[in-house]
Design an enzyme around this catalytic site. Structure first.
Site: not given
Length: 270
Positions: A69, A105, A128-132
């Protein structure tokens, strides 16, 4: 579905762990609405070549899932405000060779927080720390949530995301508790982490709401733990249905009825 033909419009998904959910969802709607489209999932071995293929082959659109992402951004021509605001892409639309990135999203998370009447005063642990995770954090911030803690082992990414919205950061859950737990990691996802529960039983016991963005399986270890203890649940199946509906509209220009969306969502998980 129409027999494959030279005029058929192709849409795809790019994911490290592709599932049949999006494929079944979109193809169900194409069939129901008699659209000359087909949808296929891919696990790219080379992301840059895959995106070049979208442009070069005239593929109409592509859903983008973990872990691409953010990596896909440098390969796109135009960033829609929905994607540029959080530097995360989950949808690519090809208009005559010009690739535009979107993020549906964010809309899905915002709608689910509203539909479930989650009080913005609720304390939150967001793992979490990613795109989502960026989409979730942005939607929560814009909905008025302030008592949010980002839980991420990657200190740099975790701190940056937390600072963006004036949230707190922790490297591990530890003894931290909150009214709502949100998992935005692959923990519990079909594959190597399928048996891993993203929050402990002790942490779940002290929460009121359990939200797992993982869509496959629909009953992740976290959701099962929340269900067993009577928590209010928000599932990845709900997230994927809303974001996929918005992707469908971007690809086709057609807005399916709520009833058709429900049918497609149920079919996708059958």
């Amino acid at each position: 579905m129409p027999i494959l033909n030279k005029d058929m419009t192709l849409c795809i998904s790019l994911a490290a762990r592709p599932s049949n959910i999006g494929t079944r969802f979109h193809n169900y709607l194409y069939d129901a609405l008699e659209l000359n489209y087909v949808y296929k999932a891919f696990a790219p071995v080379d992301l840059a070549q895959a995106v070049a293929g979208i442009r070069g082959l005239g593929i109409r659109g592509a859903a983008v899932s973990m872990p691409y992402k953010e990596d896909v951004i440098e390969l796109i021509d135009v960033m829609d405000a929905s994607a540029s605001a959080i530097d995360s892409v989950n949808t690519i639309v090809n208009n005559d060779g010009v690739l535009t990135a979107y993020n549906t999203d964010y809309l899905a998370i915002a709608r689910l927080l509203s539909v479930n009447a989650v009080d913005p005063a609720t304390t939150v642990l967001l793992r979490g720390s990613g795109g989502m995770a960026k989409a979730v954090a942005a939607a929560m911030h814009d909905a008025g949530f302030a008592s949010v803690t980002i839980v991420a082992r990657n200190e740099e990414r975790g701190r940056v995301l937390a600072a963006l919205y004036d949230f707190a950061w922790l490297p591990e859950v530890g003894e931290a508790t909150a009214g709502m737990l949100i998992n935005v990691t692959p923990l519990g996802m079909t594959g190597a982490d399928a048996s891993v529960q993203s929050f402990s039983d002790e942490t779940v016991a002290q929460a009121q709401i359990v939200f797992d963005v993982v869509a496959l399986p629909s009953e992740t270890p976290l959701i099962r733990a929340g269900r067993a203890t009577g928590k209010q649940l928000i599932t990845g199946a709900e997230v994927i249905a809303i974001q996929a509906e918005e992707q469908f509209v971007l690809y086709t220009g057609v807005r399916p009825s709520p009833e058709l969306v429900r049918e497609a969502s149920e079919f996708s998980r059958a």
